[in-house]
Scaffold this motif. Structure first.
Motif, PDB file in Angstrom:
ATOM      1  N   GLU A   1       0.825  -1.213   0.000  1.00 17.99           N
ATOM      2  CA  GLU A   1       0.000   0.000   0.000  1.00 17.99           C
ATOM      3  C   GLU A   1       0.854   1.257   0.000  1.00 17.99           C
ATOM      4  O   GLU A   1       0.464   2.292  -0.558  1.00 17.99           O
ATOM      5  CB  GLU A   1      -0.924   0.007   1.221  1.00 17.99           C
ATOM      6  CG  GLU A   1      -2.068  -0.978   1.133  1.00 17.99           C
ATOM      7  CD  GLU A   1      -2.972  -0.926   2.356  1.00 17.99           C
ATOM      8  OE1 GLU A   1      -2.848   0.032   3.148  1.00 17.99           O
ATOM      9  OE2 GLU A   1      -3.793  -1.842   2.528  1.00 17.99           O
ATOM     10  N   SER A   2       2.034   1.194   0.615  1.00 23.42           N
ATOM     11  CA  SER A   2       2.899   2.374   0.675  1.00 23.42           C
ATOM     12  C   SER A   2       3.363   2.801  -0.711  1.00 23.42           C
ATOM     13  O   SER A   2       3.693   3.973  -0.927  1.00 23.42           O
ATOM     14  CB  SER A   2       4.100   2.105   1.582  1.00 23.42           C
ATOM     15  OG  SER A   2       4.948   1.125   1.013  1.00 23.42           O
ATOM     16  N   MET A   3       3.386   1.844  -1.661  1.00 23.04           N
ATOM     17  CA  MET A   3       3.775   2.178  -3.031  1.00 23.04           C
ATOM     18  C   MET A   3       2.784   3.134  -3.684  1.00 23.04           C
ATOM     19  O   MET A   3       3.124   3.856  -4.625  1.00 23.04           O
ATOM     20  CB  MET A   3       3.888   0.893  -3.876  1.00 23.04           C
ATOM     21  CG  MET A   3       4.858  -0.128  -3.328  1.00 23.04           C
ATOM     22  SD  MET A   3       6.565   0.485  -3.270  1.00 23.04           S
ATOM     23  CE  MET A   3       7.421  -0.946  -2.603  1.00 23.04           C
ATOM     24  N   LEU A   4       1.548   3.120  -3.180  1.00 27.74           N
ATOM     25  CA  LEU A   4       0.500   3.961  -3.744  1.00 27.74           C
ATOM     26  C   LEU A   4       0.381   5.299  -3.032  1.00 27.74           C
ATOM     27  O   LEU A   4      -0.414   6.157  -3.440  1.00 27.74           O
ATOM     28  CB  LEU A   4      -0.850   3.224  -3.679  1.00 27.74           C
ATOM     29  CG  LEU A   4      -0.905   1.847  -4.347  1.00 27.74           C
ATOM     30  CD1 LEU A   4      -2.276   1.206  -4.117  1.00 27.74           C
ATOM     31  CD2 LEU A   4      -0.602   1.964  -5.837  1.00 27.74           C
ATOM     32  N   GLN A   5       1.132   5.472  -1.934  1.00 25.36           N
ATOM     33  CA  GLN A   5       1.086   6.709  -1.166  1.00 25.36           C
ATOM     34  C   GLN A   5       2.126   7.703  -1.683  1.00 25.36           C
ATOM     35  O   GLN A   5       3.032   7.348  -2.436  1.00 25.36           O
ATOM     36  CB  GLN A   5       1.351   6.409   0.317  1.00 25.36           C
ATOM     37  CG  GLN A   5       0.367   5.441   0.954  1.00 25.36           C
ATOM     38  CD  GLN A   5      -1.025   6.018   1.079  1.00 25.36           C
ATOM     39  OE1 GLN A   5      -1.205   7.192   1.402  1.00 25.36           O
ATOM     40  NE2 GLN A   5      -2.022   5.188   0.828  1.00 25.36           N
ATOM     41  N   SER A   6       1.985   8.941  -1.263  1.00 27.57           N
ATOM     42  CA  SER A   6       2.972   9.952  -1.636  1.00 27.57           C
ATOM     43  C   SER A   6       4.287   9.668  -0.917  1.00 27.57           C
ATOM     44  O   SER A   6       4.323   8.937   0.079  1.00 27.57           O
ATOM     45  CB  SER A   6       2.469  11.350  -1.258  1.00 27.57           C
ATOM     46  OG  SER A   6       2.451  11.498   0.148  1.00 27.57           O
ATOM     47  N   GLN A   7       5.358  10.242  -1.413  1.00 24.56           N
ATOM     48  CA  GLN A   7       6.673  10.018  -0.809  1.00 24.56           C
ATOM     49  C   GLN A   7       6.749  10.569   0.608  1.00 24.56           C
ATOM     50  O   GLN A   7       7.604  10.163   1.396  1.00 24.56           O
ATOM     51  CB  GLN A   7       7.754  10.675  -1.669  1.00 24.56           C
ATOM     52  CG  GLN A   7       7.950  10.007  -3.025  1.00 24.56           C
ATOM     53  CD  GLN A   7       9.079  10.638  -3.819  1.00 24.56           C
ATOM     54  OE1 GLN A   7       9.561  11.718  -3.480  1.00 24.56           O
ATOM     55  NE2 GLN A   7       9.505   9.962  -4.875  1.00 24.56           N
ATOM     56  N   GLU A   8       5.856  11.496   0.935  1.00 22.28           N
ATOM     57  CA  GLU A   8       5.876  12.108   2.265  1.00 22.28           C
ATOM     58  C   GLU A   8       5.119  11.286   3.297  1.00 22.28           C
ATOM     59  O   GLU A   8       5.135  11.616   4.483  1.00 22.28           O
ATOM     60  CB  GLU A   8       5.275  13.515   2.191  1.00 22.28           C
ATOM     61  CG  GLU A   8       6.081  14.462   1.303  1.00 22.28           C
ATOM     62  CD  GLU A   8       5.361  15.767   1.047  1.00 22.28           C
ATOM     63  OE1 GLU A   8       4.124  15.799   1.250  1.00 22.28           O
ATOM     64  OE2 GLU A   8       6.010  16.748   0.663  1.00 22.28           O
ATOM     65  N   SER A   9       4.420  10.221   2.880  1.00 21.44           N
ATOM     66  CA  SER A   9       3.625   9.405   3.803  1.00 21.44           C
ATOM     67  C   SER A   9       4.470   8.287   4.394  1.00 21.44           C
ATOM     68  O   SER A   9       5.253   7.645   3.688  1.00 21.44           O
ATOM     69  CB  SER A   9       2.411   8.809   3.083  1.00 21.44           C
ATOM     70  OG  SER A   9       1.532   9.828   2.667  1.00 21.44           O
ATOM     71  N   LEU A  10       4.287   8.066   5.680  1.00 16.95           N
ATOM     72  CA  LEU A  10       5.007   7.000   6.372  1.00 16.95           C
ATOM     73  C   LEU A  10       4.003   6.098   7.075  1.00 16.95           C
ATOM     74  O   LEU A  10       3.148   6.561   7.820  1.00 16.95           O
ATOM     75  CB  LEU A  10       5.976   7.589   7.405  1.00 16.95           C
ATOM     76  CG  LEU A  10       6.723   6.587   8.293  1.00 16.95           C
ATOM     77  CD1 LEU A  10       7.664   5.728   7.446  1.00 16.95           C
ATOM     78  CD2 LEU A  10       7.495   7.305   9.388  1.00 16.95           C
ATOM     79  N   SER A  11       4.109   4.808   6.826  1.00 15.82           N
ATOM     80  CA  SER A  11       3.243   3.833   7.474  1.00 15.82           C
ATOM     81  C   SER A  11       3.628   3.704   8.942  1.00 15.82           C
ATOM     82  O   SER A  11       4.812   3.619   9.286  1.00 15.82           O
ATOM     83  CB  SER A  11       3.394   2.475   6.778  1.00 15.82           C
ATOM     84  OG  SER A  11       2.619   1.488   7.416  1.00 15.82           O
ATOM     85  N   ALA A  12       2.625   3.716   9.830  1.00 17.10           N
ATOM     86  CA  ALA A  12       2.909   3.633  11.267  1.00 17.10           C
ATOM     87  C   ALA A  12       1.748   2.979  11.994  1.00 17.10           C
ATOM     88  O   ALA A  12       0.593   3.085  11.579  1.00 17.10           O
ATOM     89  CB  ALA A  12       3.167   5.024  11.846  1.00 17.10           C
ATOM     90  N   LEU A  13       2.071   2.301  13.075  1.00 20.81           N
ATOM     91  CA  LEU A  13       1.060   1.806  14.004  1.00 20.81           C
ATOM     92  C   LEU A  13       1.045   2.750  15.203  1.00 20.81           C
ATOM     93  O   LEU A  13       2.066   2.912  15.881  1.00 20.81           O
ATOM     94  CB  LEU A  13       1.371   0.377  14.447  1.00 20.81           C
ATOM     95  CG  LEU A  13       1.345  -0.684  13.341  1.00 20.81           C
ATOM     96  CD1 LEU A  13       1.694  -2.054  13.911  1.00 20.81           C
ATOM     97  CD2 LEU A  13      -0.014  -0.736  12.649  1.00 20.81           C
ATOM     98  N   GLN A  14      -0.087   3.398  15.429  1.00 14.99           N
ATOM     99  CA  GLN A  14      -0.211   4.343  16.536  1.00 14.99           C
ATOM    100  C   GLN A  14      -0.780   3.634  17.756  1.00 14.99           C
ATOM    101  O   GLN A  14      -1.860   3.060  17.708  1.00 14.99           O
ATOM    102  CB  GLN A  14      -1.120   5.520  16.162  1.00 14.99           C
ATOM    103  CG  GLN A  14      -1.236   6.549  17.270  1.00 14.99           C
ATOM    104  CD  GLN A  14      -2.157   7.703  16.918  1.00 14.99           C
ATOM    105  OE1 GLN A  14      -2.833   7.671  15.893  1.00 14.99           O
ATOM    106  NE2 GLN A  14      -2.197   8.715  17.761  1.00 14.99           N
ATOM    107  N   ARG A  15      -0.027   3.663  18.851  1.00 17.56           N
ATOM    108  CA  ARG A  15      -0.479   3.068  20.107  1.00 17.56           C
ATOM    109  C   ARG A  15      -1.130   4.152  20.964  1.00 17.56           C
ATOM    110  O   ARG A  15      -0.646   5.283  21.024  1.00 17.56           O
ATOM    111  CB  ARG A  15       0.695   2.458  20.875  1.00 17.56           C
ATOM    112  CG  ARG A  15       1.435   1.366  20.132  1.00 17.56           C
ATOM    113  CD  ARG A  15       2.555   0.802  20.973  1.00 17.56           C
ATOM    114  NE  ARG A  15       3.343   1.833  21.632  1.00 17.56           N
ATOM    115  CZ  ARG A  15       4.661   1.802  21.761  1.00 17.56           C
ATOM    116  NH1 ARG A  15       5.335   0.790  21.274  1.00 17.56           N
ATOM    117  NH2 ARG A  15       5.300   2.767  22.384  1.00 17.56           N
ATOM    118  N   GLY A  16      -2.213   3.797  21.634  1.00 11.30           N
ATOM    119  CA  GLY A  16      -2.884   4.786  22.468  1.00 11.30           C
ATOM    120  C   GLY A  16      -3.665   4.154  23.601  1.00 11.30           C
ATOM    121  O   GLY A  16      -3.990   2.956  23.573  1.00 11.30           O
ATOM    122  N   LEU A  17      -3.952   4.972  24.612  1.00 13.08           N
ATOM    123  CA  LEU A  17      -4.802   4.568  25.727  1.00 13.08           C
ATOM    124  C   LEU A  17      -6.232   4.996  25.414  1.00 13.08           C
ATOM    125  O   LEU A  17      -6.459   6.113  24.946  1.00 13.08           O
ATOM    126  CB  LEU A  17      -4.332   5.221  27.025  1.00 13.08           C
ATOM    127  CG  LEU A  17      -2.898   4.915  27.461  1.00 13.08           C
ATOM    128  CD1 LEU A  17      -2.538   5.740  28.699  1.00 13.08           C
ATOM    129  CD2 LEU A  17      -2.723   3.437  27.739  1.00 13.08           C
TER     130      LEU A  17
END
Length: 717
Positions: free
Chosen positions: A314-330
């Protein structure tokens, strides 16, 4: 069969669960279970906070967006081909729910925003692999009958039978007893249990209506403990949802889900909440420490684990400025109240996949030296429709940002020896309420009236108001409460007259206003140190008082005498002089007795010079263009009697503000409260100080809202 699953994402996350939270065998069970679940990266954990209980339950969230109901249904069908557990009837019912949920013509298509699958993972139990289902109802379902129909439709699909008359009666009664703003927000269905019992969450229930609601639905026990806990925890959190077990009768067990709003990062009051639970013996110190370390991001760069193939693709279809991340939260803490039993506490946390853009990281402002006056292009006229839409969006953001008691809370200060976090509610509520009071919107007017009622009921034995209810009253907070009272036509009320007399005690011989009287300096902050700085005369406080007709005349004289040669007024509590300058100029402009044209014109010229080529005001302390400072300059520019004099800068500034409004209707937090290192500091420009941002964006958004409303009202288009 090897296909994508939740385990692809979970393997990255579970390495962060220490042994104090989950044993290796529990982690192994979680990972094996996740390998059977759909590849939807939205997951959570339920953790018991007491000492010896290391049970961790797994949850997976399914959104109504991005075809996720269809993805789940197809995954269940594919798994049923080789795993008999997916052939159990409950999984078929979940498939049917997803199919109906995906149908735009069904009542649940827009009526349900999410469902969560929850799996109890007791080590002593044989896992039968049947989840509980928690349904999130659309908060826009304001019609009780419609919300009840959506709920009943989903329940009968999941149970594959009509609900009993007794349950139908009790369920409907719970819906009917909700008086706005209260609503049924979630429904829990325990598919693994034979009993026809639901979990039902009531949200936005005003604390003074908790007992009334429970009595109305025939809750069988005393409500005293529940009321006390709700009031106690609402001093810390923003919301407490009341969780009920409903069947042929209303059960006695009640859950209280304590949560915060606007949780993009770690809410500082999580420290206070968890400290409170530790002191009550409901949470261990080790689990508190670990929970506070949980929020954050995991990226392909920061983890040694392999990144999921589907995200790489999926990252291949995103802009170069996008970064894949898993956001952890409470998410929240849940307290369980059982009659004649001690309280129990659980924490709910999780992760979700996000695409991070270049502007995601807070504080990464791009510095630009834009202090010099530059020509702003005025060729772009203001779009009235866009301006109106921005005002509506900002108003809705503020209306939805009140806590369950009705307060707006922003900024956070660490007070006392142990550094307990306290947010401002009185001062911020008065400020935001005043911003809304001037709008023609009926809901905004009502919210402003409710804010005034909260303020007068909070300080019944005190003539003024302060940073919050734990701090002694001050002239600045009281001035904003009086400005709110004036906007509502309450300036002649007994409480307002008392508050005016309180402010009068802060006047100096020159007409300037001190923030604190020495005997009322907040010693929780200052300790035993001298307080000459905090008790000195401050132009920013004086400017807030100056517009008050009953007591502002002396303040206006002081402002006329203290304007800087460059046209501005200095601020003690703010890094940006735009705040004090705008308030001072506005108060002088409406003074009909004295002619203050020269002072106002100097302020206008100063504001023109502050607008840079992008149409914004650059704030040195903020390190970027500031919505807060820009909005105050807009208010100064709007004072010009000759519109052509400021049209270029005004249009540029308003267009910049419109361009930088966030999707939720707010603006980035750029209101930086200045807290001098010592209460004895008189000139904070030349001494150390701490910058306290309005991290909930309420103060900045209210400021911009007033500026845009001023432009619209004066037809400067």
């Amino acid at each position: 069969m090897n296909q994508p699953s939740l385990a692809d994402y979970l393997q990255i996350i579970v390495t962060d669960l220490p042994s104090e939270i989950a044993t290796p065998s529990v982690l192994d069970r979680i990972q094996k279970l996740a390998s059977l679940l759909a590849p939807i990266p939205r997951s959570g954990f339920e953790i018991r906070l007491e000492n010896k209980n290391k049970q961790v339950d797994l949850q997976q969230g399914i959104s109504s967006k991005n075809n996720e109901p269809e993805i789940l249904a197809k995954h269940i069908a594919a798994m049923a081909e080789f795993d008999s557990r997916f052939k159990q009837p409950p999984w078929n019912y979940i498939c049917q729910l997803c199919e109906l949920w995906s149908n735009p013509s069904s009542c649940i298509h827009n009526g349900i925003t999410e469902i969560w699958l929850e799996f109890d993972l007791k080590e002593s139990d044989t896992q039968d692999f049947i989840p509980s289902i928690f349904i999130s109802l659309n908060p826009n379902l304001t019609d009780i009958e419609e919300a009840f129909t959506v709920t009943k439709t989903a329940l009968e699909l999941l149970w594959n039978l009509s609900i009993s008359d007794d349950l139908n009666h009790n369920l409907y009664r719970c819906f009917k007893a909700c008086v706005k703003p209260a609503n049924i927000s979630h429904i829990g269905v325990m598919l693994s249990r034979q009993a026809e019992v639901l979990r039902l969450n009531v949200s936005n229930l005003p604390p003074n209506q908790v007992a009334t609601y429970l009595q109305e639905i025939d809750y069988p026990e005393s409500t005293n403990e529940i009321e006390t806990l709700v009031m106690q925890f609402l001093e810390i959190v923003d919301d407490v949802r009341v969780c009920l077990d409903v069947g042929a009768a209303i059960h006695s067990q009640v859950g209280l889900e304590c949560s915060f709003r606007l949780q993009n990062e770690l809410e500082p009051l999580w420290f206070t909440l968890l400290d409170n639970l530790v002191s009550l013996g409901l949470c261990t110190a080790e689990k508190r420490k670990w929970l506070l370390s949980w929020p954050g991001y995991v990226t392909p760069i920061s983890t040694p684990q392999p990144w999921p193939d589907v995200l790489i693709a999926e990252s291949m279809l995103q802009s170069q400025e996008s970064l894949s991340a898993l956001q952890r939260g409470l998410s929240h803490v849940k307290l369980t109240c059982k009659p004649q039993c001690p309280l129990e506490a659980k924490a709910y946390l999780g992760f979700i996949h996000q695409w991070l853009g270049k502007n995601t990281t807070v504080g990464s402002h791009q510095a630009q030296n834009s202090l010099a006056c530059q020509k702003v292009d005025d060729s772009t006229p203001l779009d009235r429709n866009r301006l109106d839409s921005a005002i509506v969006a900002a108003t809705q953001f503020l209306l939805c940002s009140r806590n369950q008691k009705g307060w707006w809370r922003d900024f956070h200060l660490y007070i006392g020896i142990e550094g307990e976090v306290r947010r401002s509610d009185e001062w911020v509520t008065a400020y935001v309420g005043d911003a809304l009071a001037a709008l023609p919107d009926r809901q905004a007017k009502l919210a402003a009236q409710q804010a005034w009622l909260l303020l007068i009921n909070r300080r019944q034995s005190s003539p003024g108001w302060g940073y919050n209810g734990f701090v002694t009253p001050d002239a600045d907070s009281t001035a904003w409460a009086l400005r709110l009272a004036s906007s509502l036509g309450e300036s002649k009320s007994h409480k307002a007259r008392e508050a005016s007399e309180f402010i009068a005690k802060h006047f100096s011989a020159t007409g300037g206003i001190a923030t604190y009287l020495e005997q009322l300096a907040p010693r929780a902050y200052t300790g035993s140190a001298p307080v000459k700085g905090w008790c000195g005369v401050h132009a920013c406080v004086t400017a807030a008082v100056a517009s008050l007709e009953e007591i502002g005349e002396a303040s206006r004289r002081f402002l006329r005498d203290t304007q800087d040669d460059n046209g501005s007024w200095k601020a003690y509590w703010w890094y940006d002089y735009e705040y004090a300058t705008a308030l001072a100029a506005e108060s002088l402009a409406k003074d009909s007795y004295y002619h203050n044209d020269r002072q106002v014109q100097l302020a206008i010229e100063w504001a023109r010079r502050r607008i840079n080529s992008s149409g914004a005001v650059y704030s040195l302390q903020y390190g970027d263009n500031s919505a807060f400072a820009t909005a105050w300059c807009v208010r100064i520019l709007a004072l010009a009697e000759e519109r052509q004099q400021t049209i270029a800068e005004l249009h540029g500034a308003v267009n910049w503000l419109l361009e930088n409004q966030k999707p939720d209707g707010s603006w980035p937090a750029s209101a930086l409260l200045r807290l001098p290192a010592s209460a004895d500091i008189i000139d904070p420009d030349n001494h150390p100080s701490s910058a306290i941002p309005d991290d909930r964006r309420l103060f900045t958004t209210a400021t911009v809202l007033v500026a845009l409303s001023t432009v619209r009202k004066r037809c400067l288009l």
